[in-house]
Design an enzyme around this catalytic site. Structure first.
Site, PDB file in Angstrom:
ATOM      1  N   GLN A 282      -4.433  -1.719   9.918  1.00 21.77           N
ATOM      2  CA  GLN A 282      -4.358  -3.030   9.257  1.00 21.77           C
ATOM      3  C   GLN A 282      -4.908  -4.124  10.179  1.00 21.77           C
ATOM      4  O   GLN A 282      -4.567  -4.197  11.352  1.00 21.77           O
ATOM      5  CB  GLN A 282      -2.901  -3.330   8.863  1.00 21.77           C
ATOM      6  CG  GLN A 282      -2.705  -4.593   8.037  1.00 21.77           C
ATOM      7  CD  GLN A 282      -3.339  -4.527   6.638  1.00 21.77           C
ATOM      8  OE1 GLN A 282      -3.540  -3.462   6.079  1.00 21.77           O
ATOM      9  NE2 GLN A 282      -3.651  -5.680   6.083  1.00 21.77           N
TER      10      GLN A 282
ATOM     11  N   ASP B 294     -10.975   2.721   4.488  1.00 19.48           N
ATOM     12  CA  ASP B 294     -11.320   1.293   4.396  1.00 19.48           C
ATOM     13  C   ASP B 294     -12.839   1.089   4.350  1.00 19.48           C
ATOM     14  O   ASP B 294     -13.311   0.022   3.974  1.00 19.48           O
ATOM     15  CB  ASP B 294     -10.796   0.546   5.637  1.00 19.48           C
ATOM     16  CG  ASP B 294      -9.510  -0.213   5.367  1.00 19.48           C
ATOM     17  OD1 ASP B 294      -9.294  -0.638   4.217  1.00 19.48           O
ATOM     18  OD2 ASP B 294      -8.723  -0.386   6.328  1.00 19.48           O
TER      19      ASP B 294
ATOM     20  N   LYS C 222       0.842  -1.208   0.000  1.00 21.43           N
ATOM     21  CA  LYS C 222       0.000   0.000   0.000  1.00 21.43           C
ATOM     22  C   LYS C 222       0.873   1.253   0.000  1.00 21.43           C
ATOM     23  O   LYS C 222       0.611   2.212  -0.731  1.00 21.43           O
ATOM     24  CB  LYS C 222      -0.948  -0.015   1.211  1.00 21.43           C
ATOM     25  CG  LYS C 222      -2.009  -1.117   1.123  1.00 21.43           C
ATOM     26  CD  LYS C 222      -2.821  -1.291   2.412  1.00 21.43           C
ATOM     27  CE  LYS C 222      -3.734  -2.513   2.309  1.00 21.43           C
ATOM     28  NZ  LYS C 222      -4.498  -2.801   3.541  1.00 21.43           N
TER      29      LYS C 222
HETATM   30  N1  GUN Z   1      -6.715  -6.978   6.346  1.00 18.16           N
HETATM   31  C1  GUN Z   1      -7.087  -7.672   5.249  1.00 18.16           C
HETATM   32  N2  GUN Z   1      -7.675  -6.864   4.341  1.00 18.16           N
HETATM   33  C2  GUN Z   1      -7.688  -5.627   4.883  1.00 18.16           C
HETATM   34  C3  GUN Z   1      -8.160  -4.366   4.414  1.00 18.16           C
HETATM   35  O1  GUN Z   1      -8.722  -4.214   3.320  1.00 18.16           O
HETATM   36  N3  GUN Z   1      -7.965  -3.321   5.276  1.00 18.16           N
HETATM   37  C4  GUN Z   1      -7.372  -3.457   6.481  1.00 18.16           C
HETATM   38  N4  GUN Z   1      -7.253  -2.377   7.253  1.00 18.16           N
HETATM   39  N5  GUN Z   1      -6.930  -4.613   6.939  1.00 18.16           N
HETATM   40  C5  GUN Z   1      -7.078  -5.691   6.132  1.00 18.16           C
END
Ligand code: GUN
Length: 288
Positions: free
Chosen positions: A96, A119, A52
């Site tokens: 995350q 998110d 990311k």
């Molecule tokens: N863990 C797995 N997928 C995601 C996501 O799209 N966002 C976040 N914050 N954690 C994740």
């Protein structure tokens, strides 16, 4: 058989975003700024967050990575979240997942200001999505819709079967595919661990989405000939032929499925990269 190339599509979207950032800079606007909080040192989570941050650099966003120890207390993590809520230089941020066992995930996610919750995990966004109101949409289901859009896969009137009811993927995807919108208007069946005779349902799917986190769970005999297969799984399995001793694989038995499906997403290189592109899109939106 069409390979739904999420990697190439993600890079194409990122190029569009890069140009959009340049346009914004020309008229005196700031670069969008995405921050990410990661707790602990789970290698998979670290890798995802790393992708990311790298994508931010590619499109010209500012980014910050806040790395916190596994044993941080919940109230300390909330303070970090509040600091980002109040940081005028940060347009959007993510925490995350998964979080360590001693944390209540909902408490943390609800501490994120909805305007910065790129998110789309806050109940405000989940509620707005279910009502068809504007919201941030979780990146994985948004990426699946975008991939269907860019490959011009028709969804109206089709039967979409989703395996997995998570709040991050299966549940929001069921809402998106069933809404009256482009790449919507499906009849959706949402399957889960208590579903009886799963293969008889998956064999009815024109569009089959696997989001369960079990390697090679979906076999060829579970797929209707000509179906579009979307594999959300990212599972690490042992592989002696690799230098690392392991490799990534999806929830779908790809070799099996490609004999039956009309289109399929590979793992890696399918849904995963799309998720990153959509997170960046939401961050751009948050910065406007
Ligand atoms: N863990 C797995 N997928 C995601 C996501 O799209 N966002 C976040 N914050 N954690 C994740």
């Amino acid at each position: 058989m069409t390979l739904l190339d999420g990697k190439a599509t993600s890079l194409a979207i990122q190029e569009e975003l890069r140009l959009e950032v340049l346009e914004r800079l020309k008229i005196g606007q700031d670069r969008p700024h995405l921050a990410a909080i990661i707790v602990g040192d789970d290698p998979a989570s670290r890798a995802y967050v790393g992708h990311k941050i790298k994508a931010c650099e590619r499109v010209g966003f500012d980014s910050s990575l806040i790395e916190l120890p596994l044993n941080i207390r919940e109230d300390e993590l909330i303070r970090e979240v509040e600091a980002l809520n109040n940081d005028v230089n940060v347009d959007g941020f993510i925490v995350q997942l998964p979080l360590p066992e001693h944390m209540n995930e909902q408490t943390i996610l609800q501490a994120i200001h909805p305007d910065k919750d790129v998110d789309g995990f806050h109940p405000i966004h989940a509620g707005n999505l279910s009502l068809g109101l504007p919201s941030f949409i979780p990146a994985t289901p948004a990426g699946i819709i975008e991939l269907l859009e860019r490959y011009d896969i028709q969804t109206s009137g089709k039967h979409a079967v989703i395996i997995g009811r998570s709040s991050i993927v299966g549940t929001p995807l069921a809402l998106l595919l069933s809404r009256n919108a482009s790449r919507g208007n499906c009849t959706v069946t949402l399957c889960h661990s208590r579903t009886q005779d799963l293969p008889s349902i998956t064999r009815q799917a024109d569009i089959l989405i696997a989001a369960i986190g079990k390697p090679h769970f979906v076999t060829g005999d579970m797929i209707k000939p000509g179906a579009v297969v979307i594999d959300v799984g990212i599972n690490r399995i042992l592989d002696d032929s690799k230098k690392s001793g392991s490799r990534l694989t999806g929830d779908v038995d790809y070799q099996d499925a490609m004999q039956v499906a009309s289109a399929i997403t590979p793992v890696p290189g399918g849904v995963g990269p799309m998720t990153i592109a959509m997170l960046l899109k939401s961050t751009l939106q948050a910065s406007a």
